[in-house]
Design a protein around this motif. Structure first.
Motif, PDB file in Angstrom:
ATOM      1  N   PRO A 127       0.867  -1.478   0.000  1.00 17.71           N
ATOM      2  CA  PRO A 127      -0.158  -0.305  -0.146  1.00 17.71           C
ATOM      3  C   PRO A 127       0.268   1.462   0.384  1.00 17.71           C
ATOM      4  O   PRO A 127       1.600   1.381   0.431  1.00 17.71           O
ATOM      5  CB  PRO A 127      -0.876   0.032   1.790  1.00 17.71           C
ATOM      6  N   VAL A 128       0.849   2.095  -0.714  1.00 20.62           N
ATOM      7  CA  VAL A 128       1.586   3.191  -0.831  1.00 20.62           C
ATOM      8  C   VAL A 128       0.650   4.745  -0.375  1.00 20.62           C
ATOM      9  O   VAL A 128      -0.932   4.773  -0.822  1.00 20.62           O
ATOM     10  CB  VAL A 128       1.496   4.031  -2.608  1.00 20.62           C
ATOM     11  N   ALA A 129       0.724   4.963  -0.080  1.00 17.66           N
ATOM     12  CA  ALA A 129       0.127   7.151   0.630  1.00 17.66           C
ATOM     13  C   ALA A 129       0.485   7.584  -0.240  1.00 17.66           C
ATOM     14  O   ALA A 129       1.679   7.702  -0.853  1.00 17.66           O
ATOM     15  CB  ALA A 129       0.715   7.125   1.817  1.00 17.66           C
ATOM     16  N   VAL A 211       5.605   6.092   0.382  1.00 19.64           N
ATOM     17  CA  VAL A 211       4.749   7.384   0.077  1.00 19.64           C
ATOM     18  C   VAL A 211       5.210   7.873  -1.254  1.00 19.64           C
ATOM     19  O   VAL A 211       6.795   8.500  -0.843  1.00 19.64           O
ATOM     20  CB  VAL A 211       5.031   8.676   2.155  1.00 19.64           C
ATOM     21  N   ALA A 212       4.581   8.527  -0.887  1.00 22.39           N
ATOM     22  CA  ALA A 212       4.573   9.427  -2.509  1.00 22.39           C
ATOM     23  C   ALA A 212       3.818  11.265  -3.044  1.00 22.39           C
ATOM     24  O   ALA A 212       2.815  11.260  -1.993  1.00 22.39           O
ATOM     25  CB  ALA A 212       3.781   8.601  -3.856  1.00 22.39           C
ATOM     26  N   PHE A 213       4.688  12.132  -2.801  1.00 21.69           N
ATOM     27  CA  PHE A 213       4.222  13.513  -2.410  1.00 21.69           C
ATOM     28  C   PHE A 213       5.098  14.858  -3.255  1.00 21.69           C
ATOM     29  O   PHE A 213       5.695  14.077  -4.174  1.00 21.69           O
ATOM     30  CB  PHE A 213       4.804  13.859  -1.157  1.00 21.69           C
ATOM     31  N   THR A 214       3.907  15.448  -4.082  1.00 16.41           N
ATOM     32  CA  THR A 214       4.873  16.673  -4.931  1.00 16.41           C
ATOM     33  C   THR A 214       4.413  18.207  -4.183  1.00 16.41           C
ATOM     34  O   THR A 214       2.866  17.992  -3.769  1.00 16.41           O
ATOM     35  CB  THR A 214       3.640  16.270  -5.805  1.00 16.41           C
ATOM     36  N   GLY A 215       5.292  18.455  -3.628  1.00 16.22           N
ATOM     37  CA  GLY A 215       4.408  20.276  -3.180  1.00 16.22           C
ATOM     38  C   GLY A 215       5.994  20.595  -2.736  1.00 16.22           C
ATOM     39  O   GLY A 215       7.130  20.762  -3.464  1.00 16.22           O
ATOM     40  N   SER A 216       5.497  20.862  -1.624  1.00 19.05           N
ATOM     41  CA  SER A 216       6.730  22.399  -0.791  1.00 19.05           C
ATOM     42  C   SER A 216       7.550  21.369  -0.868  1.00 19.05           C
ATOM     43  O   SER A 216       7.779  20.500   0.284  1.00 19.05           O
ATOM     44  CB  SER A 216       6.031  23.005  -0.053  1.00 19.05           C
ATOM     45  N   GLN A 217       9.045  21.780   0.017  1.00 20.19           N
ATOM     46  CA  GLN A 217      10.097  20.954   0.287  1.00 20.19           C
ATOM     47  C   GLN A 217      10.036  20.973   1.680  1.00 20.19           C
ATOM     48  O   GLN A 217      10.322  19.901   3.071  1.00 20.19           O
ATOM     49  CB  GLN A 217      11.287  22.316   0.866  1.00 20.19           C
ATOM     50  N   ALA A 218       9.702  22.026   2.487  1.00 21.53           N
ATOM     51  CA  ALA A 218       8.305  22.140   4.280  1.00 21.53           C
ATOM     52  C   ALA A 218       7.767  20.805   4.270  1.00 21.53           C
ATOM     53  O   ALA A 218       7.876  20.026   5.098  1.00 21.53           O
ATOM     54  CB  ALA A 218       7.996  23.257   4.845  1.00 21.53           C
ATOM     55  N   GLY A 219       6.859  20.886   3.431  1.00 17.52           N
ATOM     56  CA  GLY A 219       5.202  19.841   3.535  1.00 17.52           C
ATOM     57  C   GLY A 219       6.405  18.298   3.399  1.00 17.52           C
ATOM     58  O   GLY A 219       6.205  17.175   4.181  1.00 17.52           O
ATOM     59  N   GLY A 220       7.438  18.068   2.200  1.00 17.80           N
ATOM     60  CA  GLY A 220       7.258  17.156   1.414  1.00 17.80           C
ATOM     61  C   GLY A 220       9.049  16.653   3.088  1.00 17.80           C
ATOM     62  O   GLY A 220       9.320  15.408   3.354  1.00 17.80           O
TER      63      GLY A 220
END
Lengths: 497, 497
Positions: A127-129, A211-220
């Motif tokens: 499972p991937v978030a 976990v896969a994420f696209t966004g800001s440095q702070a969030g990532g």
């Protein structure tokens, strides 16, 4: 707690939704864990059919989705129409990549002398978030690149909806659920959760494998730290906003006006809310680049409307921070009066201010860019070497031969994941050769990409089977190659039969 | 400060060496940074020649190296002769893998409709810090898999010598340096440093782009944390010791004596100092596995001599900890009197003790193993599901068809990187299909391998070139395919011309 949907153009509330409870998040992950083995065992062509069904459903509901998306993002119908079409194309593309089968990395060494039989294949992680991004409500959100490539690779997905478009996220989740059900996919393959705490719960859930994420440095980076504190640490593939440098060679000076107009078009596109926005131009001393860009900005007269009130406020504080760090505003278009409006601006700074730790090296999300002049190639190379890792870098050259072009490409390739030549970085084609990722901190995993065929590679790991009888191997590793995939046998690469 | 070399068989001092100073470490990294671009730009066939020259030099000095290695490790000449030959073979193999060129991942999409030209290639990360392991003084040390695969992939290497064989490390470093000089490799390509602080300084050095490590969980995780605290975080590829489960199916019970003898042979090999040592056997209730293994251990009567005094002491405390965690000693061979001798032992435990957090799930480095009986497949699956990730798992089956075999392989494949069938995990062939890595905490990067062709993949990252003129591209991406490597062109895989 509820998530509030706003119209960025007016600042008015569209509606609100309940956040997912901790129990709902855990239940979604539990359902994903329960079907993970079944999903992993399906043939890639079956998963391609699932993804195609979602693409079809997306296109069938395009009108309503685009209207809803526009009301929550202010990105405008033409952009959202193109983005929805692209998103459907992506879903089909990742299915095709899966079915082609190279991502399975099937490698077979037959037994000889002292060496045992070995068959190595890529298996899904589980499972991937997926964390949806704010700036591409279709292409990098609930059904975007991460979801499509994870499912294509054989992983169930639990998406955390971005709060900048909660109603659209809900609608996309509903459409996907219904299309997947109709296509016969297991119920635990896809789920959607929302709320800030739901995202934290998701990353901490023991059943999550990546976990896969696209966004800001702070969030990532916050998610990356959270995942590193788990008992079983899991990989975080975070694509984070960076400054994306542009180099104009001396040979390109004669077409500075054209380049300046293109630069403005690229850094103001989508109100500058692209993670590939070109944020920092290096131009030869005497090129008049800063004046040309300021003039082009006046001509273009963009009217940025940001995705959220926070982003609009951050453009203003970002501009102040750039000035405090030694930049000067050379051209500005003041913000409109309504909703989440923000200014657009170009600033200039002396090259000596391009130094490690300076705010000038960090992204200012929005329609803001910096122009710096360099005296010679040596000075340029030193400055480029001081940059953070970025997703993309661009070189603008003479129309014909240009001695400096190859060297500028070389400088940039050490700091970025994609080098565009006489082409702006804001377009990111989904294709076999795409790379959307770069050295730290552009991505938390420098070899990963979230766009293009290799996006699947993030969600698999290899398992080698030693001395096993053929009939005990998983289908993909068996000698009869039932899925007709490319293989390497005894060291020799073989294309699909 | 100095590093002291001991003879494990006698416990006497062989000699001592000065530790590297912080300035020496930084200078080694600086030299590596200076040549990184040159090394990255060499054709893979050139790097193959460098590695072959090192392999030749290793073989030419085999007698002296083996004598020196035996005096520092106590592993015995036959084992070290085989290991040196293997190490030379590895150096040549990784050179061949580089020259074959698939690792470069050359992918070209020609421009069409709205899509730009894109060429994606893998580029070397830059200087790699390699931490030699104690237990393979040739194959996983100064010139082992990590060094060979990093150089093959185009990265300079700075090795931190393991203090368990400092004199051998120094000799290996000298041989490599001289062979590389003679082969025309740049001086910064390879360096050796020693001392505990030198290892810390190395991981923190800004010029280091990746870290490769083989050893204990404690050591690997400490380096991983250190690297995660860098301003530019770099990947750490740590292969760490784990428990490596074995499943005996009901069909295999009739040959329990043979399996028990094989188990003892495998878990006492090299005094149990293998990261792939099978540490935990699941056998069917009523199989008499524990008694059979205890009997086989008495017959084999191993005399473990450990690599260091600390490891010898840890075997004793490890045994005590296993007993405290609910295991009982069923058979033991007491330690000899001289040097770093340690006992060999097999323990039994009830299956209910196989639970998260128990010491029984962790590696006990040395000739120590645990046997657990399971009542049925459901109980077995639950217990396997509670294990930590491991490097390898093994299944022993009936001689002919065995219904349970495939299912046991499936259970193990979710927890390990390699599943061996009727074969012990301690042999790790270097070949195209090998996988030496596994889910966390077996490796800090679950998709990585430190043995086999894919070992090179750890040390490269992709760069895509968009809309660039052919002559400005790096050679490997040019249309004439000057290095004759396999490519994917417009989505179609092509073998080498």
């Amino acid at each position: 707690m509820s998530v509030v949907s706003y119209d960025p153009v007016t600042g008015r509330e569209n509606g609100r939704l309940e956040e997912s409870t901790p129990a709902e998040v855990l239940a979604a992950v539990e359902r994903a864990v329960e079907v993970a083995e079944e999903v992993a065992g399906t043939a890639p062509a079956v998963r391609r059919a699932w993804l195609a069904a979602v693409a079809d459903a997306l296109e069938a509901e395009a009108d309503d989705l685009i209207a809803l998306g526009d009301s929550e993002t202010g990105l405008g119908r033409p952009r959202l129409e193109a983005e929805l079409a692209r998103t459907a194309g992506q879903l089909r593309f990742y299915g095709d990549v899966a079915a082609e089968g190279s991502y399975l990395g099937v490698t077979i060494d037959h037994a000889r002398e002292a060496q045992p039989f070995l068959a190595r294949v890529q298996v899904p992680l589980g499972p991937v978030a997926v964390f949806g991004a704010s700036n591409f409500p279709f292409a990098f959100s609930v059904l975007g690149n991460d979801t499509a490539s994870a499912v294509a690779a054989g992983c169930p997905v639990v998406v955390k909806a971005h709060p900048a478009h909660p109603l659209l996220s809900q609608a996309l989740g509903r459409i996907a659920r219904s299309a997947l059900d109709a296509a016969g996919a297991p119920a635990g393959l896809f789920a959607l959760v929302s709320g800030r705490q739901a995202g934290i719960d998701l990353v901490q859930a023991p059943g999550i494998a990546a976990v896969a994420f696209t966004g800001s440095q702070a969030g990532g980076l916050a998610l990356w730290r959270l995942a590193n504190e788990r008992e079983r640490v899991v990989p975080v593939f975070a694509e984070m906003g960076t400054v994306n440098p542009v180099v104009v060679t001396p040979g390109a000076m004669s077409r500075m006006a054209e380049i300046a107009a293109g630069f403005v078009g690229s850094f103001t596109l989508g109100s500058g809310q692209y993670c590939t926005k070109p944020g920092l131009m290096f131009a030869p001393a005497g090129s008049g680049a800063l004046d040309a860009v300021a003039a082009a900005l006046r001509d273009a007269a963009p009217r940025p409307v940001m995705l959220t009130a926070d982003i609009a406020a951050a453009v203003r504080t970002g501009l102040e921070a750039l000035v405090a760090a030694g930049a000067e505003v050379a051209g500005v278009v003041e913000a409109g009066a309504d909703g989440w409006a923000a200014p657009a601006a170009v600033l200039g700074a002396p090259l000596r201010e391009i130094r490690p730790g300076s705010r000038l090296l960090e992204e200012c999300f929005g329609a803001v860019a910096l122009v710096v002049e360099y005296a010679d190639e040596r000075e340029l190379a030193a400055a480029v070497g001081r940059l953070q890792g970025s997703l993309a870098g661009s070189v603008f050259t003479a129309d014909g031969p240009d001695e400096a072009a190859g060297r500028a490409m070389g400088m940039l390739s050490s700091r970025v994941g994609r080098v565009t030549v006489n082409d702006w970085p804001t377009g990111v084609a989904y294709s076999w050769a795409q790379q959307h990722g770069g050295p730290w901190p552009a991505t938390s995993a420098p070899a990963a990409t979230s766009v293009g065929a290799a996006a699947l590679d993030r969600f698999v790991r290899p398992v080698a089977y030693q001395s096993a009888r053929d009939e005990w191997l998983p289908p993909v590793a068996r000698s009869d190659n039932p899925w007709s995939v490319p293989r390497r046998v005894d060291g020799v690469l073989q294309t699909a039969p």
